[in-house]
Enzyme design. Structure first.
Site, PDB file in Angstrom:
ATOM      1  N   HIS C 236       0.155  -7.108  -8.629  1.00 17.74           N
ATOM      2  CA  HIS C 236      -1.000  -7.934  -8.909  1.00 17.74           C
ATOM      3  C   HIS C 236      -0.755  -9.412  -8.620  1.00 17.74           C
ATOM      4  O   HIS C 236      -1.554 -10.029  -7.937  1.00 17.74           O
ATOM      5  CB  HIS C 236      -1.603  -7.731 -10.296  1.00 17.74           C
ATOM      6  CG  HIS C 236      -3.004  -8.257 -10.307  1.00 17.74           C
ATOM      7  ND1 HIS C 236      -4.041  -7.597  -9.699  1.00 17.74           N
ATOM      8  CD2 HIS C 236      -3.521  -9.431 -10.712  1.00 17.74           C
ATOM      9  CE1 HIS C 236      -5.131  -8.325  -9.765  1.00 17.74           C
ATOM     10  NE2 HIS C 236      -4.851  -9.435 -10.376  1.00 17.74           N
ATOM     11  N   TYR C 240      -2.446 -12.982  -5.896  1.00 21.37           N
ATOM     12  CA  TYR C 240      -2.627 -14.429  -6.072  1.00 21.37           C
ATOM     13  C   TYR C 240      -1.714 -15.204  -5.131  1.00 21.37           C
ATOM     14  O   TYR C 240      -2.030 -16.329  -4.747  1.00 21.37           O
ATOM     15  CB  TYR C 240      -2.435 -14.816  -7.541  1.00 21.37           C
ATOM     16  CG  TYR C 240      -3.577 -14.255  -8.341  1.00 21.37           C
ATOM     17  CD1 TYR C 240      -4.821 -14.864  -8.264  1.00 21.37           C
ATOM     18  CD2 TYR C 240      -3.452 -13.086  -9.062  1.00 21.37           C
ATOM     19  CE1 TYR C 240      -5.905 -14.318  -8.910  1.00 21.37           C
ATOM     20  CE2 TYR C 240      -4.530 -12.532  -9.714  1.00 21.37           C
ATOM     21  CZ  TYR C 240      -5.767 -13.158  -9.637  1.00 21.37           C
ATOM     22  OH  TYR C 240      -6.840 -12.615 -10.257  1.00 21.37           O
ATOM     23  N   HIS C 387     -13.215  -3.650  -2.444  1.00 20.86           N
ATOM     24  CA  HIS C 387     -12.996  -4.890  -3.193  1.00 20.86           C
ATOM     25  C   HIS C 387     -11.980  -5.787  -2.486  1.00 20.86           C
ATOM     26  O   HIS C 387     -12.233  -6.961  -2.249  1.00 20.86           O
ATOM     27  CB  HIS C 387     -12.513  -4.559  -4.607  1.00 20.86           C
ATOM     28  CG  HIS C 387     -11.880  -5.720  -5.307  1.00 20.86           C
ATOM     29  ND1 HIS C 387     -12.625  -6.765  -5.802  1.00 20.86           N
ATOM     30  CD2 HIS C 387     -10.587  -6.037  -5.568  1.00 20.86           C
ATOM     31  CE1 HIS C 387     -11.818  -7.666  -6.356  1.00 20.86           C
ATOM     32  NE2 HIS C 387     -10.570  -7.244  -6.221  1.00 20.86           N
ATOM     33  N   PHE C 388     -10.826  -5.219  -2.148  1.00 24.98           N
ATOM     34  CA  PHE C 388      -9.803  -6.155  -1.653  1.00 24.98           C
ATOM     35  C   PHE C 388     -10.010  -6.555  -0.194  1.00 24.98           C
ATOM     36  O   PHE C 388      -9.374  -7.495   0.262  1.00 24.98           O
ATOM     37  CB  PHE C 388      -8.374  -5.697  -1.975  1.00 24.98           C
ATOM     38  CG  PHE C 388      -7.874  -4.442  -1.321  1.00 24.98           C
ATOM     39  CD1 PHE C 388      -7.688  -4.373   0.044  1.00 24.98           C
ATOM     40  CD2 PHE C 388      -7.536  -3.342  -2.097  1.00 24.98           C
ATOM     41  CE1 PHE C 388      -7.189  -3.226   0.633  1.00 24.98           C
ATOM     42  CE2 PHE C 388      -7.030  -2.189  -1.515  1.00 24.98           C
ATOM     43  CZ  PHE C 388      -6.865  -2.133  -0.143  1.00 24.98           C
ATOM     44  N   HIS C 389     -10.938  -5.885   0.498  1.00 23.85           N
ATOM     45  CA  HIS C 389     -11.295  -6.445   1.801  1.00 23.85           C
ATOM     46  C   HIS C 389     -12.213  -7.657   1.638  1.00 23.85           C
ATOM     47  O   HIS C 389     -12.342  -8.468   2.558  1.00 23.85           O
ATOM     48  CB  HIS C 389     -11.932  -5.382   2.703  1.00 23.85           C
ATOM     49  CG  HIS C 389     -10.899  -4.512   3.359  1.00 23.85           C
ATOM     50  ND1 HIS C 389     -10.328  -3.431   2.743  1.00 23.85           N
ATOM     51  CD2 HIS C 389     -10.298  -4.592   4.578  1.00 23.85           C
ATOM     52  CE1 HIS C 389      -9.432  -2.880   3.558  1.00 23.85           C
ATOM     53  NE2 HIS C 389      -9.398  -3.557   4.678  1.00 23.85           N
ATOM     54  N   ARG C 450     -10.078   6.743  -1.562  1.00 21.45           N
ATOM     55  CA  ARG C 450      -9.449   5.838  -0.612  1.00 21.45           C
ATOM     56  C   ARG C 450      -8.300   6.584   0.064  1.00 21.45           C
ATOM     57  O   ARG C 450      -7.995   7.721  -0.271  1.00 21.45           O
ATOM     58  CB  ARG C 450      -8.935   4.597  -1.340  1.00 21.45           C
ATOM     59  CG  ARG C 450      -7.793   4.903  -2.287  1.00 21.45           C
ATOM     60  CD  ARG C 450      -7.402   3.713  -3.154  1.00 21.45           C
ATOM     61  NE  ARG C 450      -6.673   2.700  -2.402  1.00 21.45           N
ATOM     62  CZ  ARG C 450      -5.975   1.713  -2.989  1.00 21.45           C
ATOM     63  NH1 ARG C 450      -5.921   1.617  -4.294  1.00 21.45           N
ATOM     64  NH2 ARG C 450      -5.347   0.814  -2.275  1.00 21.45           N
ATOM     65  N   ARG C 451      -7.650   5.956   1.005  1.00 21.44           N
ATOM     66  CA  ARG C 451      -6.386   6.420   1.576  1.00 21.44           C
ATOM     67  C   ARG C 451      -6.424   7.861   2.053  1.00 21.44           C
ATOM     68  O   ARG C 451      -5.534   8.648   1.753  1.00 21.44           O
ATOM     69  CB  ARG C 451      -5.278   6.317   0.534  1.00 21.44           C
ATOM     70  CG  ARG C 451      -5.046   4.938   0.040  1.00 21.44           C
ATOM     71  CD  ARG C 451      -3.890   4.876  -0.910  1.00 21.44           C
ATOM     72  NE  ARG C 451      -3.222   3.601  -0.771  1.00 21.44           N
ATOM     73  CZ  ARG C 451      -2.147   3.244  -1.448  1.00 21.44           C
ATOM     74  NH1 ARG C 451      -1.607   4.067  -2.285  1.00 21.44           N
ATOM     75  NH2 ARG C 451      -1.609   2.075  -1.264  1.00 21.44           N
TER      76      ARG C 451
END
Lengths: 171, 58, 597
Positions: C236, C240, C387-389, C450-451
């Site tokens: 995580h 950041y 989300h993370f794209h 996913r994946r």
């Protein structure tokens, strides 16, 4: 330290938003009673699953009037039993473990979803409603044929469930 | 284009600007964002999530 | 004043040796971006079923591993070290301590990533008995070739030396300027690197103590929950680590491009301190659905995670206010009318603004990911990559690309080949990602995992909401294709830029903040204090969960095998020799847990 009045307003709103989110999750836990997969089940030897009382024969078992337990084994690349057949309007507890690598156990389109980690038993309890058919997918990459790893959850009427059982559904 | 802004940004007028500038447009935009966040959350949590089959109760 | 160093001279004029390092780092980053984009387009077409002729579904996971490692680790980190080198040297207005050390860490990082990259790409061919189809998260007991782990370790050690380079340069500056505040950009770099040391220590331990020896056959097995938890201890805060350079650009460069300046220097410092404190004790929120971890630990992690929203929400205000200030300096008026007075034709500006807008949307899906029990709905569905794209894939990646249009001339003295192509490029990225990410979120709610190489299953159909599965697949394929086109435009524009002749007069100055560092309490600059508190928070959040995990499964795992096996038979003898001492460690850990309880 100088902070503009508008920024103070926004800071206060942000904290309220965070509390609202935490409050929602807490409401979900105490209102509808949503519990997390946790550490209630003791660790298990993944090499010894074939001798384990619950997992040597993956199956659905009745443990109360409307209460059932499903012992499920995930392994490269499938679930046992398949399909998992449970009666409608009952409480079903899934105990899911892995014989090899990390898998996922997700009843697609529902909230039943957990990681399946070798050495651990994931326990989730759900309440079934009307008869329905759901797909089960492994949602954690588990090897070269991961995309083929699927199963089925069949929620059937009580009479059909009893009939199937008497008919010797020996999954 | 850097030249003009650089002239603006001499250190002497820093403190004066601080009191003058009220970012009301920012407050408006971010207020709209706040409302969208709250409404989206209410939808996704209370309607979509809690309304699905097989709620996990234990 | 350090902010006003550039004058008529660019960074390349002032610090030619450092500019070379920055260029090398950025080029390494863009090489990884290119490779990642190639795998991205292959996957987007394969997964959606549009075109499956190029790779087999088994090789999809090799491709996915490459996509994840090249983009999430290599592209991001190489850009970061380049940007941070620029930021430290620029804001301190002094060269690095010793450029040989700088090239050493660059070399280590490049060597490490090459090792890891080769071990992954070897999976495409049977000629080499080597593969690392373990994805970006390398969850045991799936096992990669030892070179995969060794390369990661070398890469991380390189990044640690880079951090030390920045800290030593700052200390040298401090001796020369004993009473000055830490310049804002350097402050951001140092807090980010401090966070990185804390976070990466766990994954380094996981790789060096468990995974690498295990892949070499020195130990038979590992505890999959333990290595997974150590991964997320790192996994995580690493997001950041990707984001902080984008924040640095939003705080220090974007206001200037908008024609204004930063609204508040003190708040920017507060935000970076909050990230240092809160980034790490939250990793368990990636494990909400893990058995073997108590619900209480998950709740604590959620609370920390939710408060981690705070620095991002504060950033949204400060950055938009800085841009509004710029617009009003340009003559903008009205409640929202100033929005039309911004330099929307500048690809650096528009790219960063669109990246910020996407990040706002990603903020919403991030809130859902942070919510503990709602995780049942979206865990390991394609919602999560959706989300993370938005976050790393756009807030970070698009900001990096946009910033390059501004930064590249500063470090090369070459003007960008075509700013119009740049503008098209950032808009195409935004549109492509809007399509792809939105459809991924929607499919996630349908339960699409996913994946996976083939998300369609034989035994059942997905429910239909917000458009059906097939329709959303088309959106993903179109979006992914646009993203690939955008990457080609970016890289092509940059290559053509490199052919431009050098010119003078490209220097751009970064103005000081409206509310400057003197308004910030001095305690904010006390990095030792913040690192200390961060460590205490990490211990509070992780000591008990880690102890409980080791107590349950053992330090080396409850009888879990190895998939696939590399060297185990040959090294059995060594393993047998090593087992007694490791057993002693396990016993010691178990008794420690008893004491804690």
């Amino acid at each position: 330290m100088h902070i503009h009045a508008y920024e103070k307003v926004w800071l206060a709103a942000s904290v309220l938003l965070i509390l609202f989110l935490l409050g929602s999750v807490t409401y979900g836990a105490v209102g509808p009673g949503i519990a997390m997969v946790s550490d209630g089940e003791s660790a298990i030897d993944p090499g010894g699953i074939d001798e384990d009382e619950r997992f040597s024969e993956p199956r659905v078992e009745q443990v109360g009037e409307t209460e059932y337990e499903a012992y499920v084994v995930a392994r490269q690349f499938g679930f046992q039993p398949d399909p998992i057949v449970v009666p409608a309007n009952s409480t079903v507890t899934f105990y899911v473990t892995s014989a090899d690598v990390i898998h996922g156990f997700e009843v697609a389109g529902t909230n039943a979803n957990t990681m399946v980690v070798p050495g651990e038993v994931a326990e989730i309890t759900v309440e079934t409603d009307a008869p329905a058919e759901y797909g089960i997918v492994c949602n954690e990459y588990c090897g070269a044929a991961h995309h083929g790893m699927e199963g089925k959850l069949e929620v059937v009427s009580q009479s059909e469930f009893d009939g199937g059982r008497n008919g010797g559904d020996g999954e | 284009m850097g030249r003009n802004e650089a002239a603006h940004a001499s250190a002497s007028d820093v403190s004066g600007d601080t009191e003058e500038f009220d970012p009301i447009g920012t407050l408006t935009l971010i207020g709209i964002y706040f409302v969208i966040l709250v409404l989206s959350w209410v939808y996704i949590y209370y309607i979509e999530f809690l309304g699905r089959d097989l709620i996990v109760v234990g | 004043m350090s902010e006003a160093i550039e004058g008529d001279r660019t960074f390349a004029d002032e610090f030619p040796a450092e500019a070379r390092v920055v260029r090398a780092a950025l080029l390494g980053s863009f090489l990884a971006l290119t490779l990642g984009a190639v795998f991205g387009i292959i996957q987007t077409l394969h997964r959606t079923g549009v075109f499956r002729g190029l790779i087999s579904s088994t090789d999809y996971y090799t491709s996915l591993t490459a996509h994840g490692v090249f983009l999430a680790l290599s592209f991001t980190t190489f850009f970061l070290v380049g940007l941070f080198t620029w930021a430290v040297v620029r804001s301190l207005d002094r060269p690095l301590i010793d450029i040989r050390i700088t090239w050493t860490w660059y070399g280590l990082m490049a060597a490490g990533m090459t090792m890891t990259g080769i071990s992954i790409l070897a999976g495409f061919t049977d000629a080499l008995d080597m593969s690392a189809d373990v994805l970006f998260t390398f969850y045991a007991p799936l096992q990669a070739h030892p070179m995969f782990y060794a390369g990661l370790a070398v890469f991380i050690v390189g990044s640690w030396i880079a951090g030390a380079d920045y800290f030593r340069t700052w200390l040298a500056w401090k001796r020369e300027h004993p009473d000055d505040r830490i310049p804002l950009q350097t402050f951001m770099v140092l807090t980010t690197m401090a966070m990185w040391y804390i976070a990466s220590s766990a994954v380094a331990a996981s790789v060096l103590v468990f995974l690498l020896p295990w892949s070499l056959g020195l130990i038979d097995q590992v505890n999959p929950t333990l290595t997974r938890t150590l991964f997320w201890f790192f996994g995580h805060p690493v997001v950041y680590f990707w984001l902080m350079p984008a924040y640095l650009l939003w705080y220090t460069v974007l206001p200037k491009i908008a024609g204004g300046r930063l609204f508040s220097d003190p708040l920017a410092r507060v935000v970076f301190v909050l990230f240092l404190l809160l980034s790490t004790p939250v990793g368990i929120h990636h494990q909400y659905l893990d058995p073997g971890i108590a619900e209480g630990f998950k709740f604590i992690s959620m609370t920390n995670t939710m408060f981690l929203l705070l620095p991002s929400l504060l950033t949204a205000f400060t950055v938009v206010a800085s841009v509004e200030y710029g617009a009003r300096q340009r003559g903008g008026t009205g409640l929202l009318g100033w929005l039309t007075d911004l330099p929307w034709r500048d690809p650096a500006f528009t790219g960063m603004m669109l990246a910020g807008l996407m990040f706002a949307a990603g903020g919403f899906s991030g809130m859902v990911n942070a919510g503990m029990n709602i995780n049942y709905m979206i865990h390991n569905t394609i919602w999560v990559p959706g989300h993370f794209h938005l976050t790393v894939g756009t807030a970070v990646a698009l900001t990096f690309m946009a910033a390059t249009y501004w930064l590249w001339p500063q470090i090369t003295n070459k003007p960008i080949y075509s700013r119009s192509i740049g503008l098209v490029q950032v808009v195409v990225w935004f549109v492509g990602m809007a399509l792809m990410s939105n459809a991924m979120h929607a499919q996630g709610i349908l339960g699409v995992p996913r994946r996976t190489a083939e998300p369609e299953y034989s035994g059942f159909d997905y429910p239909v909401m917000f458009g059906g599965f097939e329709e959303l697949n088309v959106q993903i394929a179109i979006g992914g294709t646009l993203l690939f086109v955008s990457t080609v435009l970016f890289v092509g524009n940059l290559v053509l830029t490199m052919g431009n002749p050098k010119v003078s007069g490209l220097a751009e100055e970064l103005p000081p903040a409206l509310s400057g560092p003197d308004d910030a309490p001095r305690v904010l600059d006390n990095l030792g204090l913040w690192v200390g508190i961060a460590l205490v928070l990490v211990v509070l959040a992780y000591a008990l969960p880690l102890a409980a995990i080791i107590n349950r499964g053992g330090l080396l795992g409850p009888g879990v095998g190895t998939y696939p096996v590399w060297f185990a038979p040959a090294l059995d003898a060594l393993a047998n020799a090593a087992t007694p001492s490791l057993g002693a460690i396990t016993d010691a850990a178990a008794s420690l847990v008893e004491v804690i309880r």
